[in-house]
Design an enzyme around this catalytic site. Structure first.
Site, mmCIF file in Angstrom:
data_model
loop_
_atom_site.group_PDB
_atom_site.id
_atom_site.type_symbol
_atom_site.label_atom_id
_atom_site.label_comp_id
_atom_site.label_asym_id
_atom_site.label_seq_id
_atom_site.Cartn_x
_atom_site.Cartn_y
_atom_site.Cartn_z
ATOM 1 N N ASN A 16 0.918 -1.196 -0.044
ATOM 2 C CA ASN A 16 -0.065 0.178 -0.042
ATOM 3 C C ASN A 16 0.971 1.408 -0.002
ATOM 4 O OD1 ASN A 16 -1.755 2.107 0.399
ATOM 5 N ND2 ASN A 16 -2.791 1.136 2.048
ATOM 6 N N GLU A 28 -4.601 -18.193 -20.614
ATOM 7 C CA GLU A 28 -4.853 -18.979 -19.554
ATOM 8 C C GLU A 28 -5.950 -20.340 -19.974
ATOM 9 O OE1 GLU A 28 -6.538 -19.378 -15.069
ATOM 10 O OE2 GLU A 28 -7.754 -18.585 -16.842
ATOM 11 N N ASP A 88 -7.183 -13.948 -19.496
ATOM 12 C CA ASP A 88 -7.913 -14.765 -18.670
ATOM 13 C C ASP A 88 -8.759 -16.034 -19.426
ATOM 14 O OD1 ASP A 88 -8.388 -15.445 -15.671
ATOM 15 O OD2 ASP A 88 -10.585 -14.851 -16.420
ATOM 16 N N ASN A 142 -5.873 6.577 -1.319
ATOM 17 C CA ASN A 142 -6.729 5.980 -2.365
ATOM 18 C C ASN A 142 -7.453 4.708 -1.979
ATOM 19 O OD1 ASN A 142 -4.975 4.055 -2.794
ATOM 20 N ND2 ASN A 142 -4.182 4.736 -4.563
#
Length: 619
Positions: A140, A363, A334, A145
């Site tokens: 982080n 994939e 994907d 945000n």
């Protein structure tokens, strides 16, 4: 009084009518927001979305740009504008005029100049090692945000399925760590907006295909991250999804056409069967095929109909836009077998036609060598399907390595499984372009898969980084992170030290325990060595049938040779090298890359139990 009252109502009606008539033309979405001159394909489809825009008359006047067609669809709030951009068109603002009755509006559509930089859109190859990062779980860098007004989920780090606050700034802050590890490319799980009501951290339920999720950063910050990565010598692979979108995508609130989404009008849409072998099955029924390809992945992810020509063009242009805009080096697509396979062939061809150096990996989660090979470019099957996908994910490799390392050796168990697996490479058009891995964001962590045995871990890592293919490491593998793939958050834990106040900072050697440093140093040593080894990148592979669960293979070119020995046995072995004379040839000495030891006599090699040697052979 009655007359005055009627007059009052009349004037009120006139005022409201005039206001409605004078209401401005507004555009909610124009996608893509801009484009480039000089693209090989001169055609451009612009989606225009706004209240009642389907009624508009459209015109433009710009040298080198022709409005070749205007398409209206079922929803009155859309127009699709087809432009032809000639090679002599110059960058600038193209005025697109919309007129509805007496209302007019001109949108200034920007055409940009393509980047001429050579340090972008580089592709990826067996010379690379990919480092897979889940952005929400790495670091982080900008707590500001974590929670964004208007977005459903904020950060709840104590919730396994919640967002934890990792972002692009966090990854940028640790590019030195990634580079120093020795990898050459970063693959990020999807960074595009996932404004879903729950479990949006993973990124695979996209709600805006042109917008980076603001909890990760802005579009501009993403471009900056890519540029910083390139300056650090790291490539960037973008994760994309052509099979589905998130249920909260703005399109779902006002579909251009009902058939943009399969079963869009159904109360309970059909779910996919997840049977990824169905599209290549020569005997598959149409009902089974439809359930596999047209069913929704999960109820929160509507299934895209890629046979709709406008949505098909939209998806292809979207990927082209991200390539040119951000300068990414590759795409990981994907759920590759789930969409319409003819569309996927057109998609892959379009990207490679525009960017010949570009590489994309699909994939294909299939535990079958021939069913995986079916999707790779150059495969010739009996059904006449011509795939254009350069690279496939090698799930058979993954599954076989885990099984082989867990077994004692015998006629058909243990490391002989690796021999038998790679012996099937004749079916792949280019096995060297397979992406190989030991785990990822969906799978049980490698260290747990092999029983948290550090010696087996080392054997697997050595194999991964020296055999054929493009290796992929999952973030934290170098720290021996573990977790059961049956519960996704268990394999998507936060990288220790990525958050202010973390008790352990594993980005430094002081923050790692002895075993973690042992794993980290092995990986770093092999990665640093591998970077300059063309014999590993492009060399041939020759292997020998394992005996006593000892697997020996060579990577070689005309001038170089590397001998790799994996002793999967629980006993030390004195290995006679006589049977390897075909490859040892005139080599008399070697340097062990892992230990740094120089070996002056190769006649017999002593291999400790569950240990590997990587020998750089010398005359």
């Amino acid at each position: 009084m009655k007359t005055i009252t009627h007059l009052s109502f009349y004037f009120i009606w006139v005022i409201f009518s005039s206001s409605a008539f004078a209401q401005k033309i507004t555009l909610s979405h124009v996608e893509p927001a801009f484009w480039w001159v000089g693209m090989k394909n001169p055609g451009l489809q612009i989606l225009v979305h706004g209240p009642g825009i389907g009624q508009a008359q459209v015109s433009l006047s710009y040298k080198g740009v022709n409005l070749s067609g205007i398409e209206k669809v079922e929803s009155p709030n859309y127009l699709f504008l087809n432009l032809q951009i000639s090679p002599d068109a110059i960058a600038g603002k193209v005025p697109i005029a919309f007129k509805i009755g007496k209302k007019t509006f001109t949108h200034q559509y920007e055409l940009r100049t393509k980047s001429s930089s050579t340090n972008r859109i580089q592709g990826f190859s067996p010379a690379d090692v990919l480092y897979l990062i889940m952005p929400d779980r790495f670091s982080n860098g900008n707590p500001q945000n974590d929670t964004i007004a208007g977005m459903y989920e904020g950060t709840h780090r104590n919730k396994p399925f919640g967002r934890h606050g990792g972002d692009l700034k966090g990854i940028s802050n640790h590019l030195d760590y990634i580079k120093n590890l020795g990898v050459t490319a970063i693959w990020l799980n999807p960074v595009l907006e996932n404004n879903q009501r729950r479990e949006s951290y993973h990124g695979y339920a996209i709600t805006d295909l042109y917008q980076v999720d603001r909890r990760f950063g802005s579009n501009e910050e993403y471009v900056s991250f890519v540029n910083q990565s390139h300056q650090s010598g790291l490539k960037v692979i973008q994760d994309m999804v052509a099979n589905h979108i998130g249920i909260e995508h703005w399109l779902m609130k006002d579909l251009p056409e009902k058939d943009w989404i399969h079963d869009s009008q159904a109360k309970e849409p059909m779910l996919t069967s997840y049977r990824t072998g169905t599209p290549s099955d020569p005997y598959a029924s149409q009902s089974d095929l439809r359930k596999m390809t047209d069913g929704w992945f999960v109820p929160s992810m509507p299934d895209i109909n890629q046979t709709n020509p406008r949505f098909a063009t939209y998806l292809i242009q979207n990927s082209l836009w991200w390539i040119e805009y951000a300068g990414i080096d590759g795409i990981r697509m994907d759920t590759y077998p789930y969409p319409d396979k003819e569309f996927m062939a057109n998609y892959a061809a379009a990207l490679q036609n525009e960017y010949p150096k570009f590489n994309l990996v699909g994939e294909a989660w299939i535990n079958s060598v021939p069913m995986t090979a079916y999707w790779q470019k150059g495969f010739k099957g009996t059904d006449g399907y011509v795939t254009q996908l350069p690279s496939v994910t090698d799930f058979p490799f993954y599954g076989t390595v885990i099984q082989a390392l867990q077994e004692e050796g015998s006629w058909d168990t243990g490391l002989v499984r690796l021999y038998m697996l790679l012996g099937q490479d004749f079916i792949y058009p280019n096995p060297n372009n397979n992406v190989i891995f030991l785990d990822n964001h969906d799978l049980t962590r490698f260290f747990l898969s092999i029983g948290r045995d550090i010696q087996k871990f080392k054997l697997g890592i050595t194999l991964l980084l020296t055999t054929r293919g493009i290796p992929q490491l999952y973030y934290g593998t170098e720290l021996l992170m573990d977790g059961d793939g049956a519960v996704h958050p268990d394999v998507r834990k936060d990288f220790p030290g990525g958050w202010p106040g973390d008790p352990i900072n594993a980005f430094t050697g002081q923050g790692r325990n002895a075993s973690q440093n042992e794993a980290y140093e092995l990986i770093k040593k092999l990665l640093d060595w591998r970077k300059t080894q063309s014999v590993i990148h492009t060399g041939k592979l020759m292997h020998y049938l394992p005996e006593d669960n000892v697997y020996v293979y060579f990577r070689y070119t005309a001038n170089e040779s590397v001998m790799v020995i994996l002793n999967g046995s629980s006993k030390e072995k004195n290995l006679s090298t006589k049977r390897f004379s075909e490859r040892l040839q005139s080599f008399k000495q070697a340097r062990d890359i892992i230990s740094g030891e120089n070996i002056s006599d190769l006649t017999t090699l002593k291999i400790p139990a569950k240990t590997s040697l990587v020998l750089e052979l010398k005359q």
